[in-house]
Design a protein around this motif. Structure first.
Motif, mmCIF file in Angstrom:
data_model
loop_
_atom_site.group_PDB
_atom_site.id
_atom_site.type_symbol
_atom_site.label_atom_id
_atom_site.label_comp_id
_atom_site.label_asym_id
_atom_site.label_seq_id
_atom_site.Cartn_x
_atom_site.Cartn_y
_atom_site.Cartn_z
ATOM 1 N N MET A 15 83.406 49.507 67.418
ATOM 2 C CA MET A 15 83.846 50.899 67.390
ATOM 3 C C MET A 15 82.726 51.839 66.948
ATOM 4 S SD MET A 15 86.731 50.932 68.718
ATOM 5 C CE MET A 15 87.055 52.681 68.445
ATOM 6 N N LYS A 16 81.874 51.381 66.034
ATOM 7 C CA LYS A 16 80.735 52.207 65.615
ATOM 8 C C LYS A 16 79.800 52.464 66.788
ATOM 9 C CE LYS A 16 80.585 50.889 60.722
ATOM 10 N NZ LYS A 16 79.851 50.130 59.684
ATOM 11 N N GLN A 17 79.583 51.422 67.605
ATOM 12 C CA GLN A 17 78.713 51.571 68.766
ATOM 13 C C GLN A 17 79.361 52.450 69.837
ATOM 14 O OE1 GLN A 17 75.457 50.307 68.825
ATOM 15 N NE2 GLN A 17 76.018 49.976 66.691
ATOM 16 N N VAL A 18 80.665 52.306 70.007
ATOM 17 C CA VAL A 18 81.390 53.161 70.948
ATOM 18 C C VAL A 18 81.207 54.627 70.570
ATOM 19 C CG1 VAL A 18 83.719 53.888 71.646
ATOM 20 C CG2 VAL A 18 83.089 51.457 71.709
ATOM 21 N N MET B 288 77.498 54.538 81.267
ATOM 22 C CA MET B 288 78.575 54.243 80.305
ATOM 23 C C MET B 288 79.167 52.861 80.566
ATOM 24 S SD MET B 288 80.270 58.040 80.372
ATOM 25 C CE MET B 288 81.757 57.688 79.478
ATOM 26 N N LYS B 289 79.356 52.524 81.844
ATOM 27 C CA LYS B 289 79.883 51.194 82.188
ATOM 28 C C LYS B 289 78.923 50.101 81.734
ATOM 29 C CE LYS B 289 82.422 52.749 86.314
ATOM 30 N NZ LYS B 289 82.423 52.761 87.798
ATOM 31 N N ALA B 290 77.624 50.322 81.957
ATOM 32 C CA ALA B 290 76.622 49.326 81.580
ATOM 33 C C ALA B 290 76.579 49.135 80.068
ATOM 34 C CB ALA B 290 75.248 49.752 82.099
ATOM 35 N N LYS B 291 76.647 50.223 79.330
ATOM 36 C CA LYS B 291 76.633 50.127 77.862
ATOM 37 C C LYS B 291 77.849 49.375 77.355
ATOM 38 C CE LYS B 291 74.073 54.443 77.298
ATOM 39 N NZ LYS B 291 74.135 55.857 76.881
ATOM 40 N N LEU B 292 79.003 49.622 77.961
ATOM 41 C CA LEU B 292 80.221 48.937 77.546
ATOM 42 C C LEU B 292 80.107 47.429 77.783
ATOM 43 C CD1 LEU B 292 83.131 48.967 76.518
ATOM 44 C CD2 LEU B 292 83.876 49.465 78.862
ATOM 45 N N LYS B 293 79.571 47.035 78.932
ATOM 46 C CA LYS B 293 79.434 45.607 79.242
ATOM 47 C C LYS B 293 78.511 44.910 78.241
ATOM 48 C CE LYS B 293 78.903 44.626 83.722
ATOM 49 N NZ LYS B 293 78.520 44.775 85.146
ATOM 50 N N VAL B 294 77.382 45.537 77.938
ATOM 51 C CA VAL B 294 76.446 44.931 76.979
ATOM 52 C C VAL B 294 77.050 44.937 75.578
ATOM 53 C CG1 VAL B 294 74.183 45.173 75.879
ATOM 54 C CG2 VAL B 294 74.417 45.518 78.348
ATOM 55 N N LEU B 295 77.731 46.000 75.236
ATOM 56 C CA LEU B 295 78.351 46.097 73.917
ATOM 57 C C LEU B 295 79.370 44.988 73.693
ATOM 58 C CD1 LEU B 295 78.742 47.525 71.252
ATOM 59 C CD2 LEU B 295 80.189 49.210 72.402
ATOM 60 N N VAL B 296 80.177 44.702 74.692
ATOM 61 C CA VAL B 296 81.138 43.600 74.581
ATOM 62 C C VAL B 296 80.405 42.277 74.379
ATOM 63 C CG1 VAL B 296 82.874 42.262 75.830
ATOM 64 C CG2 VAL B 296 82.959 44.758 75.891
ATOM 65 N N ALA B 297 79.306 42.088 75.102
ATOM 66 C CA ALA B 297 78.557 40.825 75.029
ATOM 67 C C ALA B 297 77.966 40.578 73.649
ATOM 68 C CB ALA B 297 77.450 40.820 76.077
ATOM 69 N N ILE B 298 77.610 41.644 72.919
ATOM 70 C CA ILE B 298 76.950 41.476 71.620
ATOM 71 C C ILE B 298 77.902 41.647 70.438
ATOM 72 C CG2 ILE B 298 74.755 42.271 72.595
ATOM 73 C CD1 ILE B 298 75.149 44.904 71.095
ATOM 74 N N SER B 299 79.184 41.859 70.708
ATOM 75 C CA SER B 299 80.125 42.192 69.627
ATOM 76 C C SER B 299 80.950 41.015 69.119
ATOM 77 C CB SER B 299 81.075 43.317 70.079
ATOM 78 O OG SER B 299 80.378 44.518 70.274
ATOM 79 N N HIS B 300 80.670 39.790 69.588
ATOM 80 C CA HIS B 300 81.485 38.663 69.115
ATOM 81 C C HIS B 300 80.620 37.529 68.544
ATOM 82 C CE1 HIS B 300 80.648 36.402 72.890
ATOM 83 N NE2 HIS B 300 80.774 37.582 73.474
ATOM 84 N N ASN B 301 79.464 37.947 67.980
ATOM 85 C CA ASN B 301 78.588 37.001 67.271
ATOM 86 C C ASN B 301 78.117 35.874 68.178
ATOM 87 O OD1 ASN B 301 77.163 36.236 64.944
ATOM 88 N ND2 ASN B 301 78.747 34.778 64.346
ATOM 89 N N ALA C 35 69.554 55.835 79.351
ATOM 90 C CA ALA C 35 70.568 54.782 79.270
ATOM 91 C C ALA C 35 69.918 53.414 79.130
ATOM 92 C CB ALA C 35 71.465 54.831 80.507
ATOM 93 N N ARG C 36 68.809 53.197 79.861
ATOM 94 C CA ARG C 36 68.104 51.912 79.758
ATOM 95 C C ARG C 36 67.564 51.710 78.350
ATOM 96 N NH1 ARG C 36 64.700 53.239 84.082
ATOM 97 N NH2 ARG C 36 62.940 52.432 82.886
ATOM 98 N N ASP C 37 67.014 52.750 77.780
ATOM 99 C CA ASP C 37 66.460 52.649 76.432
ATOM 100 C C ASP C 37 67.556 52.336 75.414
ATOM 101 O OD1 ASP C 37 64.063 53.026 74.667
ATOM 102 O OD2 ASP C 37 65.359 54.552 73.787
ATOM 103 N N ASP C 38 68.732 52.924 75.585
ATOM 104 C CA ASP C 38 69.863 52.637 74.682
ATOM 105 C C ASP C 38 70.225 51.154 74.733
ATOM 106 O OD1 ASP C 38 70.124 55.240 73.800
ATOM 107 O OD2 ASP C 38 71.658 55.775 75.267
ATOM 108 N N ILE C 39 70.272 50.601 75.939
ATOM 109 C CA ILE C 39 70.646 49.188 76.093
ATOM 110 C C ILE C 39 69.571 48.268 75.527
ATOM 111 C CG2 ILE C 39 70.934 47.368 77.836
ATOM 112 C CD1 ILE C 39 72.630 49.326 79.425
ATOM 113 N N LEU C 40 68.312 48.576 75.790
ATOM 114 C CA LEU C 40 67.232 47.749 75.259
ATOM 115 C C LEU C 40 67.216 47.778 73.738
ATOM 116 C CD1 LEU C 40 64.333 48.640 77.742
ATOM 117 C CD2 LEU C 40 65.878 46.678 77.797
ATOM 118 N N GLU C 41 67.534 48.923 73.165
ATOM 119 C CA GLU C 41 67.595 49.030 71.701
ATOM 120 C C GLU C 41 68.729 48.177 71.146
ATOM 121 O OE1 GLU C 41 66.245 49.917 68.068
ATOM 122 O OE2 GLU C 41 65.288 50.425 69.979
ATOM 123 N N MET C 42 69.863 48.153 71.845
ATOM 124 C CA MET C 42 70.963 47.279 71.429
ATOM 125 C C MET C 42 70.526 45.824 71.405
ATOM 126 S SD MET C 42 74.719 48.345 72.889
ATOM 127 C CE MET C 42 74.345 48.984 74.507
#
Length: 283
Positions: free
Chosen positions: A109-112, A130-143, A160-167
Motif C-alpha cells: 500500500m505504501k508503494q501504491v 501504471m499497469k507495469a508498476k502494479l505487476k512488478v509491485l505484486v512480484a516484490i511484495s510477498h518476500n 516509468a522505467r526509472d521507477d521500476i528499476l529503482e523498485m
C-alpha cells in the motif's frame, strides 16, 4: 539460485537449447532479438511449457518437484500476463493476501501511494506505466527470493522505467540472498542494473559476460582494408564489412589501443555488441 543446463524445447520452426545460471545476490540479464528464445526460456523455468530435455534447478530444487508453497518464493512478471482489466487494486488486495502467506500489505500500500496508483479505478483504464508498476509491485511484495521478469519495462517512458528499476534495486538491497533474472530490449536499463548478461540468438546462448567487463573491455575497431590486413586477429570476436573497410568486435580493447594507436577504437555498448554478435561474421 537458478541453474539451467542444456534445456531443450523443439517447435516446428524453432528450437531452444539453453544453459545459464543466476547466482545469489546478483541480477542477471537475458538479451536478444524478438523470437530469440527469451520468453520460451522463462516459460520453461516456470513450468509453463514442457521440456524436451535438460534440467532446471531453482532454489536448490528441480522445478518438476516444486510445490505450491515453493512457488511463493518466486516473483513473476510475464509480458503477456496480468490481472483482469475489470478488477481494481481494492479488488486484488484480498486475493493477494490469501494467495501469499508472506504478502506484505503495508509495503504494497505504501508503494501504491508512492506511485499514485488509484485504488478504485479499473486496471483496464490504467496507463501502460501504471499497469507495469502494479505487476512488478505484486512480484516484490510477498518476500520472494527470486524474481523472473520478462520485459517488465517494455513500452514505458523513461520516468516509468526509472521507477521500476529503482523498485528492483531496493528489492535486492534489502536481502543479499535474493536474485533476479530479467529480460529487456532497452540496453541502458541492463547496463545500470545487471551484474552479468547472457545473449541468446536463435534459441542458443552465444555470449555470457559480466556487465562491467563488457562495458570496459569490449570495443568496436573501425579499420580500413590496409589496417585490417595488418591487424592481429586473435582477439576479434566478429567482423563486419563496411563501406570504409571493417568493423571488428573485440573483448581486448586495451590490447588494440596499445598496439595499434592509429586505428579508431569505439567503446562497445550492449546494443553494438548484440548487433555485431548477430550480424557480424566469424573469422
Amino acid at each position: 539460485m537458478l541453474k539451467i543446463e542444456n534445456v531443450t524445447k523443439n517447435y516446428e520452426n524453432f528450437s531452444l537449447n539453453c544453459t545459464l545460471e543466476v547466482k545469489k545476490g546478483q541480477i542477471t540479464g537475458l538479451i536478444g532479438q524478438n523470437g530469440a528464445g527469451k520468453s520460451t526460456t522463462f516459460k520453461a523455468i516456470l513450468g509453463l511449457i514442457s521440456m524436451d530435455g535438460g534440467t532446471i534447478r531453482l532454489l536448490g530444487k528441480d522445478i518438476k518437484d516444486f510445490s505450491a508453497a515453493d512457488r511463493e518464493d518466486i516473483g513473476v512478471v510475464l509480458s503477456d500476463s496480468g490481472f483482469s482489466g475489470y478488477l481494481t487494486i481494492n479488488d486484488i488486495l484480498p486475493v493477494l493476501k490469501n494467495l501469499y502467506k508472506d504478502f506484505d500489505a503495508s509495503f504494497f500500500m505504501k508503494q501504491v501511494q508512492k506511485f499514485q496508483l488509484p485504488l478504485t479505478k479499473k486496471i483496464k483504464e490504467f496507463s501502460t506505466g501504471m499497469k507495469a508498476k502494479l505487476k512488478v509491485l505484486v512480484a516484490i511484495s510477498h518476500n520472494a527470493k527470486v524474481l523472473i521478469l520478462d520485459e517488465p519495462t517494455s513500452g514505458l517512458d523513461v520516468i516509468a522505467r526509472d521507477d521500476i528499476l529503482e523498485m528492483l534495486r531496493e528489492f535486492m538491497e534489502k536481502d543479499e540472498e535474493r536474485a533476479i533474472l530479467i529480460s529487456s530490449h532497452i540496453s541502458s536499463d541492463l547496463e545500470t542494473l545487471c551484474d552479468d548478461l547472457y545473449m541468446i540468438h536463435e534459441g542458443s546462448v552465444i555470449l555470457h559476460e559480466d556487465t562491467d567487463v563488457l562495458l570496459s573491455d569490449y570495443a568496436l575497431l573501425k579499420v580500413n582494408d590496409e589496417q585490417f590486413h595488418k591487424l592481429d586477429k586473435q582477439y576479434l570476436l566478429r567482423i563486419k564489412k563496411e563501406t570504409y573497410g571493417y568493423s571488428c568486435l573485440t573483448n581486448q580493447k586495451q590490447y588494440y589501443m596499445e598496439n595499434y594507436p592509429d586505428i579508431a577504437v569505439d567503446k562497445g555498448t550492449i546494443d553494438e555488441v548484440i548487433m555485431m554478435m548477430i550480424r557480424g561474421g566469424k573469422l
